[in-house]
Motif scaffolding. Structure first.
Motif, PDB file in Angstrom:
ATOM      1  N   VAL A   1       0.840  -1.202   0.000  1.00 24.18           N
ATOM      2  CA  VAL A   1       0.000   0.000   0.000  1.00 24.18           C
ATOM      3  C   VAL A   1       0.875   1.251   0.000  1.00 24.18           C
ATOM      4  CG1 VAL A   1      -1.878   1.251   1.158  1.00 24.18           C
ATOM      5  CG2 VAL A   1      -1.731  -1.250   1.370  1.00 24.18           C
ATOM      6  N   VAL A   2       0.555   2.183  -0.873  1.00 27.39           N
ATOM      7  CA  VAL A   2       1.113   3.527  -0.784  1.00 27.39           C
ATOM      8  C   VAL A   2       0.027   4.440  -0.229  1.00 27.39           C
ATOM      9  CG1 VAL A   2       1.885   5.546  -2.090  1.00 27.39           C
ATOM     10  CG2 VAL A   2       2.865   3.304  -2.570  1.00 27.39           C
ATOM     11  N   VAL A   3       0.337   5.119   0.858  1.00 26.83           N
ATOM     12  CA  VAL A   3      -0.580   6.068   1.487  1.00 26.83           C
ATOM     13  C   VAL A   3      -0.177   7.468   1.045  1.00 26.83           C
ATOM     14  CG1 VAL A   3      -1.476   6.972   3.661  1.00 26.83           C
ATOM     15  CG2 VAL A   3      -0.896   4.544   3.470  1.00 26.83           C
ATOM     16  N   VAL A   4      -1.096   8.173   0.423  1.00 28.18           N
ATOM     17  CA  VAL A   4      -0.820   9.521  -0.072  1.00 28.18           C
ATOM     18  C   VAL A   4      -1.378  10.514   0.939  1.00 28.18           C
ATOM     19  CG1 VAL A   4      -0.976  11.079  -2.033  1.00 28.18           C
ATOM     20  CG2 VAL A   4      -1.126   8.610  -2.403  1.00 28.18           C
ATOM     21  N   GLY A   5      -0.478  11.161   1.688  1.00 29.87           N
ATOM     22  CA  GLY A   5      -0.894  12.099   2.719  1.00 29.87           C
ATOM     23  C   GLY A   5      -0.570  11.569   4.098  1.00 29.87           C
ATOM     24  N   GLY A   6       0.191  12.357   4.869  1.00 35.07           N
ATOM     25  CA  GLY A   6       0.639  11.902   6.176  1.00 35.07           C
ATOM     26  C   GLY A   6       0.025  12.670   7.323  1.00 35.07           C
ATOM     27  N   GLY A   7      -1.275  12.966   7.218  1.00 29.84           N
ATOM     28  CA  GLY A   7      -1.987  13.580   8.333  1.00 29.84           C
ATOM     29  C   GLY A   7      -2.602  12.515   9.222  1.00 29.84           C
ATOM     30  N   ALA A   8      -3.630  12.909   9.972  1.00 32.90           N
ATOM     31  CA  ALA A   8      -4.243  11.968  10.919  1.00 32.90           C
ATOM     32  C   ALA A   8      -4.827  10.756  10.213  1.00 32.90           C
ATOM     33  CB  ALA A   8      -5.335  12.690  11.707  1.00 32.90           C
ATOM     34  N   ALA A   9      -5.516  10.966   9.097  1.00 35.97           N
ATOM     35  CA  ALA A   9      -6.123   9.839   8.386  1.00 35.97           C
ATOM     36  C   ALA A   9      -5.061   8.933   7.778  1.00 35.97           C
ATOM     37  CB  ALA A   9      -7.069  10.355   7.302  1.00 35.97           C
ATOM     38  N   GLY A  10      -4.080   9.528   7.111  1.00 37.35           N
ATOM     39  CA  GLY A  10      -3.050   8.732   6.449  1.00 37.35           C
ATOM     40  C   GLY A  10      -2.200   7.945   7.423  1.00 37.35           C
ATOM     41  N   LEU A  11      -1.757   8.585   8.504  1.00 38.94           N
ATOM     42  CA  LEU A  11      -0.901   7.896   9.466  1.00 38.94           C
ATOM     43  C   LEU A  11      -1.667   6.830  10.244  1.00 38.94           C
ATOM     44  CD1 LEU A  11       1.221  10.881  10.812  1.00 38.94           C
ATOM     45  CD2 LEU A  11       1.996   9.012   9.334  1.00 38.94           C
ATOM     46  N   SER A  12      -2.920   7.098  10.576  1.00 38.96           N
ATOM     47  CA  SER A  12      -3.714   6.082  11.282  1.00 38.96           C
ATOM     48  C   SER A  12      -3.937   4.874  10.391  1.00 38.96           C
ATOM     49  CB  SER A  12      -5.055   6.675  11.720  1.00 38.96           C
ATOM     50  OG  SER A  12      -4.867   7.661  12.705  1.00 38.96           O
ATOM     51  N   GLY A  13      -4.231   5.141   9.100  1.00 38.81           N
ATOM     52  CA  GLY A  13      -4.387   4.029   8.173  1.00 38.81           C
ATOM     53  C   GLY A  13      -3.095   3.253   8.000  1.00 38.81           C
ATOM     54  N   ALA A  14      -1.984   3.978   7.878  1.00 40.97           N
ATOM     55  CA  ALA A  14      -0.680   3.310   7.720  1.00 40.97           C
ATOM     56  C   ALA A  14      -0.342   2.479   8.939  1.00 40.97           C
ATOM     57  CB  ALA A  14       0.406   4.364   7.479  1.00 40.97           C
ATOM     58  N   LEU A  15      -0.639   2.982  10.128  1.00 39.32           N
ATOM     59  CA  LEU A  15      -0.344   2.244  11.350  1.00 39.32           C
ATOM     60  C   LEU A  15      -1.110   0.919  11.389  1.00 39.32           C
ATOM     61  CD1 LEU A  15       1.077   2.165  14.103  1.00 39.32           C
ATOM     62  CD2 LEU A  15      -0.885   3.413  15.056  1.00 39.32           C
ATOM     63  N   ALA A  16      -2.391   0.971  11.043  1.00 37.71           N
ATOM     64  CA  ALA A  16      -3.183  -0.261  11.038  1.00 37.71           C
ATOM     65  C   ALA A  16      -2.648  -1.251  10.003  1.00 37.71           C
ATOM     66  CB  ALA A  16      -4.652   0.064  10.757  1.00 37.71           C
ATOM     67  N   LEU A  17      -2.185  -0.738   8.877  1.00 36.27           N
ATOM     68  CA  LEU A  17      -1.696  -1.623   7.811  1.00 36.27           C
ATOM     69  C   LEU A  17      -0.343  -2.257   8.157  1.00 36.27           C
ATOM     70  CD1 LEU A  17      -2.802   0.567   4.800  1.00 36.27           C
ATOM     71  CD2 LEU A  17      -3.513  -1.807   5.188  1.00 36.27           C
ATOM     72  N   VAL A  18       0.571  -1.475   8.734  1.00 34.42           N
ATOM     73  CA  VAL A  18       1.865  -2.073   9.079  1.00 34.42           C
ATOM     74  C   VAL A  18       1.710  -3.073  10.214  1.00 34.42           C
ATOM     75  CG1 VAL A  18       3.306  -0.205   8.208  1.00 34.42           C
ATOM     76  CG2 VAL A  18       2.467  -0.096  10.565  1.00 34.42           C
TER      77      VAL A  18
END
Length: 324
Positions: A13-30
């Motif tokens: 997954v590439v997450v575009v945008g590192g705000g609250a939504a992007g980082l929370s989504g990235a955290l759940a994915l990793v």
């Protein structure tokens, strides 16, 4: 395979945008053991705000500190963060080729776009310089900090009278400035008067902040209205440029028949009309606060991981059958 293709890094997954939504989504994915790259151009919407509010256990945390903590959490599980911008994405094989402004292109099986929105402010001199400090729009984000102060509400859209009544919850000294908008109708006047909200006609031409602190606004006829906070209604424009190359565009959102902004349509899970692309946060939901955007990021991440699990299983079944 070309040299350029061999240089591409591959991610689930590439997450575009590192705000609250992007980082929370990235955290759940990793944490789901997915390989993740977060691409962030360093332009958070709340950069000018001093504190983040209504995020339980984190109320009052400076936005920059909250994001730094989020980045550290993502990388602690093996996620990667790139200070860059996505300029385009194109469908390729079962995933996407993502072009970056500065770095080499990367490949992704899925995309989570959490680029947020841009607040387009009314054209009043001095307004932008004080945005997020004493020029505000969200009472739940800033109301407590300006409680009991003189608050002016600049009418620039269909929700001005409603805004004034809302901010009356935090202060008894609220004035609605009609600015370039029509004066309220009889029913609105009655509602405003019943709550003690004054209505001042006339165009606002500037702000007064002699010691870097808002003290009032100037009107075109020379009058000065004292106020310690000024409420505006921006136009909320989704940052959807990265999706244009995939044929996914933001659509206008209306309130009371007038355009108030734009957003990217999505299902409750964040899934868009483009298979493999999810959105989360203000790019799809204009009213999300930080905690709402974070929750949407996690929800989208769960949907993405589930989709990848299905794909992994289909591939495993095909491989098993091919092996006899």
């Amino acid at each position: 395979m070309s040299e350029r293709t061999r240089q591409e890094r591959h991610y689930d997954v590439v997450v575009v945008g590192g705000g609250a939504a992007g980082l929370s989504g990235a955290l759940a994915l990793v944490r789901a053991r997915r390989s993740v790259l977060v691409v962030d151009d360093g332009r958070p919407r709340n950069a000018t705000a001093a504190r983040t509010h209504n995020f339980f256990t984190r109320d009052g945390t400076p936005p920059g500190e909250l994001l730094a903590t989020g980045r550290a959490e993502v990388t602690s599980y093996g996620g990667e963060i790139a200070a860059d911008a996505v300029v385009a994405a194109e469908r390729r094989d079962a995933g996407f080729r993502v072009s970056l402004a500065a770095g080499q292109p990367v490949a992704a099986r899925r995309l989570l776009v959490a680029t947020g929105l841009v607040d387009e402010l009314p054209d009043v001199p001095g307004l932008a310089e004080r945005w997020g400090r004493d020029v505000l729009h969200c009472p739940y984000c800033h109301g407590w900090e300006v409680r009991d102060r003189a608050i002016g509400v600049l009418a620039t859209g269909p929700l001005a009278a409603r805004q004034a009544l809302m901010w009356r919850q935090w202060s008894a000294d609220v004035t609605l400035l009609t600015h370039r908008s029509p004066e309220p109708g009889p029913e609105e006047y009655e509602r405003l008067a019943a709550r003690g909200v004054c209505v001042v006609p006339g165009r606002v031409t500037g702000l007064e902040a002699p010691h870097d602190e808002l003290t009032g606004v100037r009107l075109a006829d020379g009058r000065r209205l004292p106020c310690r906070a000024l409420v505006v209604e921006p136009r909320f424009t989704a940052r959807a440029d990265a999706l244009a190359s995939l044929g996914l565009a933001a659509a206008e959102e209306r309130s009371a028949g007038e355009v108030v902004g734009s957003s990217v349509a999505a299902e409750p899970s964040g899934a868009t009309d483009v298979p493999g692309v999810w959105v989360a946060g203000n790019v799809t939901s204009l009213s999300d606060q930080v905690i709402g955007a974070a929750a949407a990021g996690v929800q989208a991440a769960q949907a993405i991981n589930s989709d990848l699990v299905d794909e992994d299983t289909r591939r495993a079944v095909a491989a098993r059958r091919a092996a006899g």
